[in-house]
Design a protein around this motif. Structure first.
Motif, PDB file in Angstrom:
ATOM      1  N   ALA A  12      -2.795   2.750   0.688  1.00 61.18           N
ATOM      2  CA  ALA A  12      -2.259   1.396   0.851  1.00 61.18           C
ATOM      3  C   ALA A  12      -1.262   1.106  -0.274  1.00 61.18           C
ATOM      4  O   ALA A  12      -0.162   0.599  -0.038  1.00 61.18           O
ATOM      5  CB  ALA A  12      -3.394   0.376   0.842  1.00 61.18           C
ATOM      6  N   ALA A  13      -1.660   1.466  -1.508  1.00 58.06           N
ATOM      7  CA  ALA A  13      -0.788   1.227  -2.663  1.00 58.06           C
ATOM      8  C   ALA A  13       0.464   2.093  -2.579  1.00 58.06           C
ATOM      9  O   ALA A  13       1.546   1.685  -2.998  1.00 58.06           O
ATOM     10  CB  ALA A  13      -1.548   1.500  -3.958  1.00 58.06           C
ATOM     11  N   ARG A  14       0.308   3.274  -2.010  1.00 60.87           N
ATOM     12  CA  ARG A  14       1.447   4.186  -1.872  1.00 60.87           C
ATOM     13  C   ARG A  14       2.600   3.519  -1.123  1.00 60.87           C
ATOM     14  O   ARG A  14       3.766   3.658  -1.489  1.00 60.87           O
ATOM     15  CB  ARG A  14       0.993   5.434  -1.108  1.00 60.87           C
ATOM     16  CG  ARG A  14       2.121   6.388  -0.755  1.00 60.87           C
ATOM     17  CD  ARG A  14       1.707   7.299   0.390  1.00 60.87           C
ATOM     18  NE  ARG A  14       1.534   6.523   1.630  1.00 60.87           N
ATOM     19  CZ  ARG A  14       1.084   7.030   2.769  1.00 60.87           C
ATOM     20  NH1 ARG A  14       0.718   8.307   2.814  1.00 60.87           N
ATOM     21  NH2 ARG A  14       0.976   6.286   3.844  1.00 60.87           N
ATOM     22  N   ASP A  15       2.260   2.753  -0.070  1.00 56.44           N
ATOM     23  CA  ASP A  15       3.322   2.128   0.725  1.00 56.44           C
ATOM     24  C   ASP A  15       4.098   1.107  -0.104  1.00 56.44           C
ATOM     25  O   ASP A  15       5.304   0.962   0.056  1.00 56.44           O
ATOM     26  CB  ASP A  15       2.735   1.505   1.991  1.00 56.44           C
ATOM     27  CG  ASP A  15       2.162   2.597   2.902  1.00 56.44           C
ATOM     28  OD1 ASP A  15       2.535   3.761   2.713  1.00 56.44           O
ATOM     29  OD2 ASP A  15       1.355   2.271   3.776  1.00 56.44           O
ATOM     30  N   THR A  16       3.380   0.420  -1.016  1.00 57.04           N
ATOM     31  CA  THR A  16       4.059  -0.505  -1.930  1.00 57.04           C
ATOM     32  C   THR A  16       5.013   0.270  -2.842  1.00 57.04           C
ATOM     33  O   THR A  16       6.119  -0.176  -3.134  1.00 57.04           O
ATOM     34  CB  THR A  16       3.029  -1.241  -2.808  1.00 57.04           C
ATOM     35  OG1 THR A  16       1.995  -1.737  -1.963  1.00 57.04           O
ATOM     36  CG2 THR A  16       3.669  -2.379  -3.573  1.00 57.04           C
ATOM     37  N   VAL A  17       4.548   1.440  -3.295  1.00 60.54           N
ATOM     38  CA  VAL A  17       5.395   2.272  -4.153  1.00 60.54           C
ATOM     39  C   VAL A  17       6.641   2.710  -3.391  1.00 60.54           C
ATOM     40  O   VAL A  17       7.761   2.618  -3.893  1.00 60.54           O
ATOM     41  CB  VAL A  17       4.618   3.511  -4.653  1.00 60.54           C
ATOM     42  CG1 VAL A  17       5.557   4.497  -5.355  1.00 60.54           C
ATOM     43  CG2 VAL A  17       3.479   3.102  -5.578  1.00 60.54           C
ATOM     44  N   LEU A  18       6.419   3.145  -2.152  1.00 58.97           N
ATOM     45  CA  LEU A  18       7.536   3.695  -1.377  1.00 58.97           C
ATOM     46  C   LEU A  18       8.531   2.623  -0.947  1.00 58.97           C
ATOM     47  O   LEU A  18       9.693   2.912  -0.681  1.00 58.97           O
ATOM     48  CB  LEU A  18       7.002   4.446  -0.155  1.00 58.97           C
ATOM     49  CG  LEU A  18       6.238   5.738  -0.472  1.00 58.97           C
ATOM     50  CD1 LEU A  18       5.644   6.323   0.795  1.00 58.97           C
ATOM     51  CD2 LEU A  18       7.135   6.755  -1.154  1.00 58.97           C
ATOM     52  N   ASP A  19       8.054   1.369  -0.884  1.00 60.38           N
ATOM     53  CA  ASP A  19       8.954   0.284  -0.499  1.00 60.38           C
ATOM     54  C   ASP A  19       9.870  -0.149  -1.640  1.00 60.38           C
ATOM     55  O   ASP A  19      10.813  -0.909  -1.427  1.00 60.38           O
ATOM     56  CB  ASP A  19       8.141  -0.942  -0.031  1.00 60.38           C
ATOM     57  CG  ASP A  19       7.640  -0.737   1.398  1.00 60.38           C
ATOM     58  OD1 ASP A  19       8.215   0.119   2.091  1.00 60.38           O
ATOM     59  OD2 ASP A  19       6.688  -1.420   1.803  1.00 60.38           O
ATOM     60  N   ALA A  20       9.586   0.310  -2.848  1.00 54.72           N
ATOM     61  CA  ALA A  20      10.369  -0.125  -4.014  1.00 54.72           C
ATOM     62  C   ALA A  20      11.728   0.575  -4.043  1.00 54.72           C
ATOM     63  O   ALA A  20      11.878   1.670  -3.505  1.00 54.72           O
ATOM     64  CB  ALA A  20       9.595   0.203  -5.289  1.00 54.72           C
ATOM     65  N   PRO A  21      12.735  -0.086  -4.693  1.00 56.46           N
ATOM     66  CA  PRO A  21      13.997   0.624  -4.930  1.00 56.46           C
ATOM     67  C   PRO A  21      13.702   1.891  -5.750  1.00 56.46           C
ATOM     68  O   PRO A  21      12.766   1.899  -6.560  1.00 56.46           O
ATOM     69  CB  PRO A  21      14.806  -0.371  -5.771  1.00 56.46           C
ATOM     70  CG  PRO A  21      14.139  -1.694  -5.612  1.00 56.46           C
ATOM     71  CD  PRO A  21      12.716  -1.429  -5.273  1.00 56.46           C
ATOM     72  N   LEU A  22      14.511   2.920  -5.546  1.00 58.45           N
ATOM     73  CA  LEU A  22      14.212   4.218  -6.145  1.00 58.45           C
ATOM     74  C   LEU A  22      14.084   4.157  -7.671  1.00 58.45           C
ATOM     75  O   LEU A  22      13.274   4.874  -8.259  1.00 58.45           O
ATOM     76  CB  LEU A  22      15.293   5.235  -5.733  1.00 58.45           C
ATOM     77  CG  LEU A  22      14.943   6.699  -5.973  1.00 58.45           C
ATOM     78  CD1 LEU A  22      13.635   7.085  -5.323  1.00 58.45           C
ATOM     79  CD2 LEU A  22      16.063   7.606  -5.465  1.00 58.45           C
ATOM     80  N   ASP A  23      14.848   3.274  -8.307  1.00 59.14           N
ATOM     81  CA  ASP A  23      14.773   3.223  -9.773  1.00 59.14           C
ATOM     82  C   ASP A  23      13.565   2.435 -10.285  1.00 59.14           C
ATOM     83  O   ASP A  23      13.392   2.265 -11.483  1.00 59.14           O
ATOM     84  CB  ASP A  23      16.086   2.672 -10.375  1.00 59.14           C
ATOM     85  CG  ASP A  23      16.349   1.239  -9.927  1.00 59.14           C
ATOM     86  OD1 ASP A  23      15.596   0.733  -9.068  1.00 59.14           O
ATOM     87  OD2 ASP A  23      17.313   0.644 -10.439  1.00 59.14           O
ATOM     88  N   GLU A  24      12.727   1.947  -9.351  1.00 57.68           N
ATOM     89  CA  GLU A  24      11.485   1.276  -9.771  1.00 57.68           C
ATOM     90  C   GLU A  24      10.245   2.069  -9.373  1.00 57.68           C
ATOM     91  O   GLU A  24       9.123   1.656  -9.657  1.00 57.68           O
ATOM     92  CB  GLU A  24      11.392  -0.122  -9.135  1.00 57.68           C
ATOM     93  CG  GLU A  24      12.365  -1.126  -9.713  1.00 57.68           C
ATOM     94  CD  GLU A  24      12.330  -2.455  -8.960  1.00 57.68           C
ATOM     95  OE1 GLU A  24      11.322  -2.753  -8.284  1.00 57.68           O
ATOM     96  OE2 GLU A  24      13.331  -3.195  -9.042  1.00 57.68           O
TER      97      GLU A  24
END
Lengths: 215, 215
Positions: A94-106
Motif C-alpha cells: 500500500a505504501a509502495r503506491d504512495t512512493v511510486l506516485d511521487a515525482p521522481l526526485d522525491e
C-alpha cells in the motif's frame, strides 16, 4: 502508475513458477471467516517460531481446524507462508503506491519514510521481523521473500528509473534501508537504535535518492 | 594508529560486562591443542545449527572431550560462542587495521573493499553467515555481535572522524554494507547477487565515504 494495484491480481495469483495459491477458490461467503482464522494463526505461528519450526499441523491446531482444511485453502507449508507474508506485506505494498506516485526526485525520501515508518510501528514491525528471521535462516522462506520484495517492490521502483542499471540502483537503495533495519531494529546497535527517526531520514533519504537517480 | 592492535588486549580480555573468558588461563603448552580443537568444533556446530540449537554437550562430543573441559576453557555457551565469533571475526579485525591506517578520505573505499572482500571469500563468508543467522534469531547472540561490531569495529572507525555524531555516521556507513551483504549474500536477490564486485564497490564506496565525512 494508477494501474499498479489493479495489475497486482494476475501477477500474484499466477506467477507461473508453481506457487499459485488456492486462496479464494472456495465460495467466499462460507469460507472467509475460516480462511482468515487460519491465516491469523499462521502469522502468529511463523512469527513466534520461524519458518522451520512451524508446521501445518501446528497452524491447524492453533486455528481450531483440521490440517486438511489448511491444505485445502492454502496448499503446502510454503504456500501458507507466502500467503501469511503477503498479508504482512500488504502495508508495504500500500505504501509502495504512495512512493511510486511521487515525482521522481522525491522517491528517495518517500521510500525512506515508508520503510522507517513500517519498522517504527510495532504492528507492522513484528511481522517484518518474522519475515527477516525466517528468510535469513531458511532457503524456502528466502525464496518467498525474493519473489515478493524483488517482483512486487524493487522491480516497480526500478520501472520508474530511466537507466539500464535501474534494478541494481533500486537494490542498492534498498540495501541502505535493509541495513538500517538490521542495525536499528533487529540487532539494535547504539546509537542508531535510539536515534531520532527524523534524523535518520534526513541523512539517509539523499543517499537513497542518489542510488536511484544520481550519476 | 599503530597502537590499535596492541590496545586490543585489555579491551578484549576485560570488557567489564561479565563476559571475561577463561581462555589462555590454563598453561598454553599443554592445552593449546585441545582448546583449538574445542574452538574448531564450536565454530562448526554454531555454523551448522545456529546459536539456539547448539549445546556445550554437542560441541564437547564433536571435539571428543568431556563437557567439563569446554566449560573449563571457555565458560558458558555464550562465552564459547563469543570466542568462536571472535575467531571468525579475526580477519575483520585484521582488515580493520588496514582501513584505519588509510587517509580519512580513503576510509570509505577501504571499508567497502574490506566488507565485500570478506563476503566474497567463501572461507570468511561461512562464519559471517553463521554469525548473522545467530544474531538475527537470538538475543544472546545479538549481544555478542553488538559488543564485537560496536566496540571493536564501529567505535574505532568513529574514532577517526572529527564530528559529534561520529558513531552514528559510522553506523549509517555500516548499514549500507550490512544491507548489501543481506541482499547479495544472505537472501541473494538478483541482479545484486550476481553483480560484479568492482561495480558494487564503485557505486557504494562514495556513499560510505559520504556517511563518514560528508556534510
Amino acid at each position: 502508475m494508477t494501474g499498479v494495484t489493479a495489475s497486482d491480481g494476475p501477477d500474484a495469483s499466477a506467477p507461473g513458477d508453481g506457487t499459485a495459491r488456492r486462496r479464494g477458490r472456495p465460495p467466499r461467503t462460507e469460507s472467509a471467516g475460516t480462511r482468515d482464522r487460519i491465516l491469523g494463526a499462521a502469522r502468529e505461528e511463523f512469527s513466534a517460531r520461524g519458518y522451520e519450526k512451524t508446521s501445518v499441523r501446528g497452524i491447524a491446531k492453533s486455528a481450531g481446524v483440521d490440517s486438511a482444511l489448511v491444505h485445502h485453502y492454502f496448499g503446502t507449508k510454503e504456500q501458507v507462508f507466502e500467503a501469511a507474508v503477503e498479508g504482512a506485506f500488504a502495508p508495504v505494498l500500500a505504501a509502495r503506491d504512495t512512493v511510486l506516485d511521487a515525482p521522481l526526485d522525491e522517491v528517495g525520501e518517500r521510500m525512506t519514510r515508508m520503510i522507517i515508518g513500517l519498522w517504527e510501528n510495532p504492528v507492522t514491525r513484528a511481522p517484518l521481523l518474522a519475515i527477516v528471521r525466517s528468510a535469513v535462516n531458511n532457503e524456502t522462506a528466502a525464496g518467498v521473500f525474493r519473489r515478493l520484495v524483488a517482483s512486487q517492490l524493487l522491480r516497480r521502483i526500478a520501472g520508474q528509473i530511466d537507466s539500464p542499471d535501474a534494478e541494481l540502483r533500486a537494490e542498492l537503495a534498498a540495501a541502505q534501508l535493509v541495513g538500517i533495519a538490521m542495525i536499528r531494529y533487529v540487532i539494535r546497535v547504539e546509537p542508531l537504535a535510539s536515534a531520532d527517526p527524523e534524523q535518520i531520514i534526513r541523512r539517509v533519504a539523499p543517499v537513497v535518492q542518489g542510488h536511484l537517480t544520481g550519476p
